[in-house]
Design an enzyme around this catalytic site. Structure first.
Site, PDB file in Angstrom:
ATOM      1  N   ASP A  45      -7.145  -9.699  26.675  1.00  0.00           N
ATOM      2  CA  ASP A  45      -6.517  -8.909  25.484  1.00  0.00           C
ATOM      3  C   ASP A  45      -6.914  -9.367  24.471  1.00  0.00           C
ATOM      4  OD1 ASP A  45      -4.223  -6.736  24.365  1.00  0.00           O
ATOM      5  OD2 ASP A  45      -4.209  -8.600  23.408  1.00  0.00           O
ATOM      6  N   LYS A  75      -8.224  -3.824  19.831  1.00  0.00           N
ATOM      7  CA  LYS A  75      -7.479  -2.711  18.927  1.00  0.00           C
ATOM      8  C   LYS A  75      -8.127  -2.569  17.703  1.00  0.00           C
ATOM      9  CE  LYS A  75      -3.652  -5.785  20.830  1.00  0.00           C
ATOM     10  NZ  LYS A  75      -4.486  -6.845  21.242  1.00  0.00           N
TER      11      LYS A  75
END
Length: 275
Positions: A45, A75
């Site tokens: 991540d 993101k």
């Protein structure tokens, strides 16, 4: 014992991943990824705001695990949302990572007046196949309700801070009722509960560390966890959560530790905004 969950578009996501927040040294990132995959991690991540996507990409390329067996999340940051530059931001992330596709692309924060348009642009990225799933991070129920009013695509994931000291039960139950997978960032509360009496007692009872108890509490609730570490021994230890089960009475006890304690903070560009 289950080590993955299925998202609402029938794609599997590991229950355990490596968080790479604030890890900006190239060698440190690559070594952390190497240690993680050696210990069975397959989810990594990152985010554009972490300023390490290029290093993560190098770690992915060198780790020896086929791309199809990895689950990569990144993101979009707030400024790109405000500029309406979703496609550009996504492509830059893809380029820095050196990948053809992202497994999960998230809206990092629900920027007021922007996140609905951001979501619409992310739907197009999803349709293109360059993101296999799209989701959100730091969204409350009201934000998710706004999305539902304008889009037929339900976020695959809502990534939030969650651990025994921060247990937003209502939000989690809402997500689970609406087929949104909850993923916990900062699941170790950046060390805040590692000397907690209850966690220590349960650690002794189950012959696991307080950190492992906290992570196991989350995954037993079906919540994916992405503990951040760059230390090989801790990365290995954090993976040791699938060889035991916490009794229900102890799960209930851990639930009572909630203090709505946040080890993370709202970004500076959102602190003066009610969102």
């Amino acid at each position: 014992m289950t080590t993955s969950v299925f998202l609402n578009n029938d794609r599997a996501m590991p229950l355990l991943g490596l968080g790479l927040y604030k890890t900006t040294d190239a060698v440190e990132v690559e070594d952390a990824i190497a240690a993680a995959v050696q210990n069975g991690y397959r989810l990594l991540d990152t985010a554009s705001a972490y300023k390490n996507e290029e290093f993560v990409g190098c770690g992915i390329a060198k780790c020896g695990i086929p791309r199809k067996d990895l689950f990569i999340t990144t993101k979009i940051w707030n400024n790109a949302q405000r500029l309406g530059d979703v496609e550009g931001a996504f492509q830059r992330s893809l380029d820095r990572l050196g990948l053809d596709y992202i497994d999960l692309y998230l809206i990092h924060w629900p920027v007021p007046g922007c996140f609905l348009n951001t979501w619409k642009d992310m739907e197009k990225i999803l349709e293109s196949g360059r993101a296999l799933s799209i989701g959100v991070s730091n969204f409350e129920i009201r934000h998710l309700e706004e999305l539902r009013r304008v889009s037929g695509i339900v976020p695959a994931v809502n990534q939030i801070e969650c651990h025994p000291l921060c247990y937003p039960k209502e939000l989690i139950e809402y997500c689970q009722a609406n087929d949104i997978q909850v993923q916990a960032y900062a699941p170790l509360a950046r060390g805040a509960y590692l000397d907690n009496d209850v966690l220590c007692v349960l650690g002794t009872k189950y012959a696991h560390t307080p950190a492992q108890i906290g992570l196991r509490w989350a995954v037993q609730k079906g919540i994916s966890v992405i503990p951040k570490s760059v230390h090989p021994e801790r990365i290995a230890s954090n993976a040791g959560i699938f060889d035991f089960t916490i009794d229900q009475e102890d799960m209930d006890l851990l639930d009572t530790l909630n203090q709505n304690y946040h080890s993370s903070s709202i970004p500076e560009d959102l602190r003066d905004i009610v969102f």
